[in-house]
Motif scaffolding. Structure first.
Motif, mmCIF file in Angstrom:
data_model
loop_
_atom_site.group_PDB
_atom_site.id
_atom_site.type_symbol
_atom_site.label_atom_id
_atom_site.label_comp_id
_atom_site.label_asym_id
_atom_site.label_seq_id
_atom_site.Cartn_x
_atom_site.Cartn_y
_atom_site.Cartn_z
ATOM 1 N N VAL A 7 2.736 70.531 2.165
ATOM 2 C CA VAL A 7 2.874 71.572 0.568
ATOM 3 C C VAL A 7 4.051 72.724 1.601
ATOM 4 C CG1 VAL A 7 2.264 72.542 -1.051
ATOM 5 C CG2 VAL A 7 1.311 70.603 -0.218
ATOM 6 N N LEU A 108 12.940 67.198 5.519
ATOM 7 C CA LEU A 108 11.936 66.649 3.660
ATOM 8 C C LEU A 108 11.771 65.075 3.760
ATOM 9 C CD1 LEU A 108 12.630 69.207 1.107
ATOM 10 C CD2 LEU A 108 10.094 69.180 2.286
ATOM 11 N N LYS A 112 9.500 62.335 3.866
ATOM 12 C CA LYS A 112 9.338 61.370 2.748
ATOM 13 C C LYS A 112 9.046 59.790 3.148
ATOM 14 C CE LYS A 112 8.435 61.366 -1.304
ATOM 15 N NZ LYS A 112 7.119 61.041 -1.965
ATOM 16 N N THR A 118 4.806 65.042 -0.528
ATOM 17 C CA THR A 118 5.927 66.718 -0.609
ATOM 18 C C THR A 118 6.491 67.259 -1.550
ATOM 19 O OG1 THR A 118 7.730 65.248 -0.658
ATOM 20 C CG2 THR A 118 7.128 65.822 1.168
ATOM 21 N N ALA A 119 5.695 68.787 -1.479
ATOM 22 C CA ALA A 119 6.349 69.938 -2.780
ATOM 23 C C ALA A 119 6.306 70.746 -2.576
ATOM 24 C CB ALA A 119 4.063 69.620 -3.433
ATOM 25 N N ILE A 120 6.706 71.655 -3.348
ATOM 26 C CA ILE A 120 6.768 73.022 -3.433
ATOM 27 C C ILE A 120 5.251 73.465 -3.921
ATOM 28 C CG2 ILE A 120 7.288 75.564 -4.062
ATOM 29 C CD1 ILE A 120 10.745 73.333 -3.650
ATOM 30 N N VAL A 133 16.090 74.185 -6.286
ATOM 31 C CA VAL A 133 15.677 72.463 -6.075
ATOM 32 C C VAL A 133 16.464 72.157 -6.044
ATOM 33 C CG1 VAL A 133 14.696 70.913 -6.101
ATOM 34 C CG2 VAL A 133 13.082 72.669 -5.993
ATOM 35 N N SER A 139 15.405 67.980 -4.884
ATOM 36 C CA SER A 139 15.018 67.302 -5.967
ATOM 37 C C SER A 139 14.003 65.484 -5.559
ATOM 38 C CB SER A 139 15.543 67.277 -6.946
ATOM 39 O OG SER A 139 16.489 66.550 -7.264
ATOM 40 N N LEU A 142 11.262 65.758 -3.216
ATOM 41 C CA LEU A 142 10.219 66.445 -3.198
ATOM 42 C C LEU A 142 8.979 65.845 -4.571
ATOM 43 C CD1 LEU A 142 11.504 70.218 -3.560
ATOM 44 C CD2 LEU A 142 9.341 68.987 -1.876
ATOM 45 N N ASP A 143 7.559 65.427 -4.522
ATOM 46 C CA ASP A 143 6.785 64.698 -5.259
ATOM 47 C C ASP A 143 6.874 65.807 -6.500
ATOM 48 O OD1 ASP A 143 6.893 62.826 -4.484
ATOM 49 O OD2 ASP A 143 5.804 63.087 -2.816
ATOM 50 N N VAL A 145 6.852 70.553 -7.674
ATOM 51 C CA VAL A 145 6.893 72.094 -7.226
ATOM 52 C C VAL A 145 5.908 72.613 -8.709
ATOM 53 C CG1 VAL A 145 8.566 73.759 -7.698
ATOM 54 C CG2 VAL A 145 9.262 71.286 -7.222
#
Length: 229
Positions: A7, A108, A112, A118-120, A133, A139, A142-143, A145
């Motif tokens: 994260v 990133l 994955k 994965t996240a923000i 993003v 995008s 990332l899983d 935000v």
């Protein structure tokens, strides 16, 4: 416990917060900004952060977009540019499309591919984060935000970090949390995350009750670190 989720803080960690002032300063007719853009960018970021802390302790929450505008207005006045409404509008527009640091997309994608979530996790307002993003083109790696708007208080309140465990069903020690803010990484350590401080500027360690588990100069080796934790 093995790391399950990686994260990231957004501003200054994945996205270059100085990019708006730097890019505007390079445009024709911006000589006044070109002479002071680095100071203005630093002033803007510092006030933006200070206002989040003050609002958090005063229980006076607002969205991060308002805080960002407040910080910019202070920085413009501090640098003698407060009368330039067109410049203000341009800087705010550029903040919606901040560029990512060069290593971010590949890093990133590697996470994955290795099977990590994965996240923000950011103070940012959802529309601001969506713009960054999309502009960075990340995008698809990332899983999620996560924005503090869902809990109504800025970092480093514990409820912000808890959003990660709630979203991913993780224990705190299954999360690798990465931030360019030493205070953010430190408080996340206190919450129980395994933490990385991305210290791009080579700053001293903050004097707080907790310290980050790792200190890096950029994000390149995050996939290796996550796999070894």
């Amino acid at each position: 416990m093995p790391i399950k989720a990686c994260v990231f803080d957004a501003y200054g960690t994945l996205f270059d917060v100085a990019a708006a002032a730097r890019e505007a300063a390079a445009e024709p007719g911006r000589e006044a900004l070109a002479a002071c853009w680095q100071k203005l960018a630093g002033d803007w970021r510092l006030k933006q952060l200070q206002y989040t802390w003050l609002r958090a302790v005063a229980d006076a929450h607002t969205d991060f977009w308002e805080v960002t505008q407040n910080g910019l207005d202070w920085a413009l006045e501090a640098n003698g540019l407060q009368g330039d409404a067109e410049l203000r509008a341009r800087l705010l527009a550029l903040y919606f499309e901040l560029s990512a640091y060069p290593e971010v997309p590949k890093m990133l994608a590697q996470l994955k591919a290795a099977g990590f979530a994965t996240a923000i996790l950011s103070n940012g307002e959802p529309k601001m984060l969506a713009g960054a993003v999309e502009s960075a083109g990340v995008s698809d790696v990332l899983d999620d935000v996560l924005s503090v708007q869902d809990v109504g208080v800025f970092k480093p309140h514990a409820s912000v970090y808890q959003m990660v465990n709630t979203r991913f069903g993780t224990a705190s020690d299954e999360v690798l949390f990465v931030s360019s803010n030493g205070w953010d990484a430190a408080h996340a350590s206190g919450f129980g995350f395994t933490t990385v401080w991305v210290n791009r500027a080579g700053e001293p360690m903050d004097r707080l009750p907790w310290t980050p588990a790792h200190v890096l100069s950029d994000l390149t080796t995050i996939p290796d670190l996550a796999g070894a934790a």
